[in-house]
Design an enzyme around this catalytic site. Structure first.
Site, PDB file in Angstrom:
ATOM      1  N   CYS A  25      72.872  28.858   5.050  1.00  0.00           N
ATOM      2  CA  CYS A  25      73.819  29.643   6.149  1.00  0.00           C
ATOM      3  C   CYS A  25      75.206  29.765   5.284  1.00  0.00           C
ATOM      4  CB  CYS A  25      74.491  29.396   7.595  1.00  0.00           C
ATOM      5  SG  CYS A  25      74.502  27.584   7.721  1.00  0.00           S
ATOM      6  N   GLY A  26      76.339  29.728   5.156  1.00  0.00           N
ATOM      7  CA  GLY A  26      77.624  28.997   4.749  1.00  0.00           C
ATOM      8  C   GLY A  26      77.655  28.131   4.296  1.00  0.00           C
TER       9      GLY A  26
END
Length: 477
Positions: A422-423
């Site tokens: 993800c981030g």
């Protein structure tokens, strides 16, 4: 909700009267207005009213009025709770047909706040019954609480009442913004939705603005006509959580009034096992590394952070009993209030003693890999960020499935030794736990995101560990 002020420089004398309390997780702001006589007005409070109450207490104010701009879909309102706690008068749209005591306002109705006046402005679009509230000092407009109509740099989404009404409401939103644009340029704009909200708010640090600033910079407000506006707004809409579809009605009826702070009941190991056998779900709120090292089989990872409530509501059924697993230093109140604010009432308790007690009772723990960007190697990647994040830059060849969509698609993915990305790692841990529940094995969570992968690739090239021009982040779909 945090009790922090917005931190912005005053743009109008009205700003000194108004405190913005920002919920970083939901991306929303509630407001507390000092009415100058020891009383206060609260606007769009969440169900967790602790921040507003604390701010009022610090300022020695009694909350006498509470106003809701619309029937919220992304959180449960605290208006009814404040009315019960402080005797505040609730001000809300007559068209909302709320089923609890409130003062019903229609377009151009005014409420005398004692020296200041609040005028209701019908601004449909985000919802049918939406009102903006113009704060006046005598005849002079100070600022306008725009809720989900005009927001900083954009306008709130218009698809919450179903795809069949999205364009109709977008055109209503256009008319509402044009109406607000007729206010004087100095008038402060105090929106509810902001960066981090799934109500189509763009990224950015600014939570408040002015009419003049929005006329100069807001691309939607600059749209030349309703057709262009509707096309731009609809094109910007991303996904939103399923719980949005049920909170509007809960807010219309009025959330249950709480008579005390919520708590997590301690559940012994045997009782936890019995609950799981009857269909309960374990939600593990510990940090990513702790979850990866060892967790109850079938547990859903949802690390405790400001976004915890959003993903709890997105990925779990409110009717399913939930057992929490946490570390001892994690505050249970942060868990329970976030759950209650998005309408999850079914937290039956927490595993007493956590994973240590589970292991001591002789029950197995499962684990997941945890890796950094430099050690992904040739493993396939699943990227679970939102569409807009993925389009802005992603690892070439990554499989993209938004986290909110993953429960429906996890079983369809090829059985491969994925690294989940993800981030930063929190959503990746949630996704990896969902994949594990669907039968995937040999999974690893990336501690980091695409930028870390790009930097690791660049370092490897510079050190001669990669041959040829390794591609950077890929843009678009």
């Amino acid at each position: 909700m945090s009790g922090e002020m917005s931190g912005q420089e005053p743009r109008s004398p009205a700003i000194s009267l108004v405190s913005a309390l920002v919920d970083e997780g939901l991306g929303n702001s509630a407001y507390l207005v000092d009415l100058g006589d020891g009383r206060a007005l609260a606007v769009d409070p969440p169900r967790d009213v602790r921040g507003l109450r604390a701010q009022a207490d610090r300022a020695r104010l009694r909350i006498a009025f509470v106003a809701d701009t619309h029937l919220h879909a992304d959180f449960l309102s605290g208006a009814r709770q404040l009315a019960a706690d402080t005797g505040a008068q609730v001000l809300a749209s007559a068209a909302g047909r709320r089923a609890f005591d409130h003062t019903r306002l229609a377009d151009e109705d005014e409420a005398d706040l004692g020296g200041l006046t609040m005028r209701a402005l019908a601004t449909p679009g985000h919802t049918d019954e939406h009102l903006a509230f113009l704060l006046l000092d005598g005849p002079r407009p100070l600022g306008v609480f725009t809720g989900g109509s005009l927001i900083v740099g954009a306008a709130a989404r218009t698809d919450l009442l179903g795809p069949g009404r999205t364009e109709e409401l977008a055109r209503a939103q256009y008319a509402s913004l044009q109406r607000l644009a007729t206010l004087p340029d100095h008038v402060a704009v105090w929106p509810t939705h902001g960066a981090g909200s799934f109500c189509s708010a763009p990224p950015g640090a600014d939570r408040t603005s002015t009419i003049g600033a929005e006329k100069a910079s807001n691309p939607l407000l600059a749209a030349p006509d309703a057709d262009t506006f509707a096309a731009r707004l609809i094109d910007s809409l991303g996904s939103y959580a399923a719980y949005f579809d049920r909170l509007t009605e809960l807010n219309r009826r009025g959330p249950q009034i709480l008579t005390g702070p919520p708590a997590l009941a301690p559940l012994p190991v045997d009782q936890t096992r019995a609950l799981l056998a009857d269909g309960a779900v374990v939600v593990d709120v510990r940090p990513v590394a702790d979850f990866a090292a060892g967790h109850l089989p079938g547990a859903l990872s949802n690390p405790l952070r400001p976004q915890f409530g959003t993903w709890l509501g997105w990925l779990t059924d409110p009717a399913t009993p939930i057992v929490i697993v946490r570390d001892p230093d994690q505050d249970p109140a942060d868990i329970t209030w976030q759950a209650l604010t998005i309408g999850h009432e079914n937290l039956v308790g927490e595993l007493a003693g956590g994973v240590t007690a589970w292991r001591a009772a002789g029950h197995p723990l499962h684990s997941l890999g945890l890796t950094d960007a430099a050690h992904i190697g040739e493993r396939p990647i699943v990227d679970v960020r939102q569409d807009a994040e993925y389009a802005a830059g992603h690892v070439p060849g990554a499989v993209h499935v938004e986290l909110g969509d993953l429960p429906a698609h996890a079983a369809d993915l090829d059985r491969r030794p994925y690294v989940v990305m993800c981030g930063h790692g929190e959503r990746a841990a949630t996704a990896a736990s969902l994949l594990a529940r669907a039968g995937h094995r040999d999974l690893a969570i990336l501690a980091g995101g695409p930028d870390d992968w790009a930097k690791a690739t660049e370092r490897a090239l510079n050190q001669g560990q990669l041959e040829g021009p390794e591609q950077g982040l890929e843009l678009g779909r």
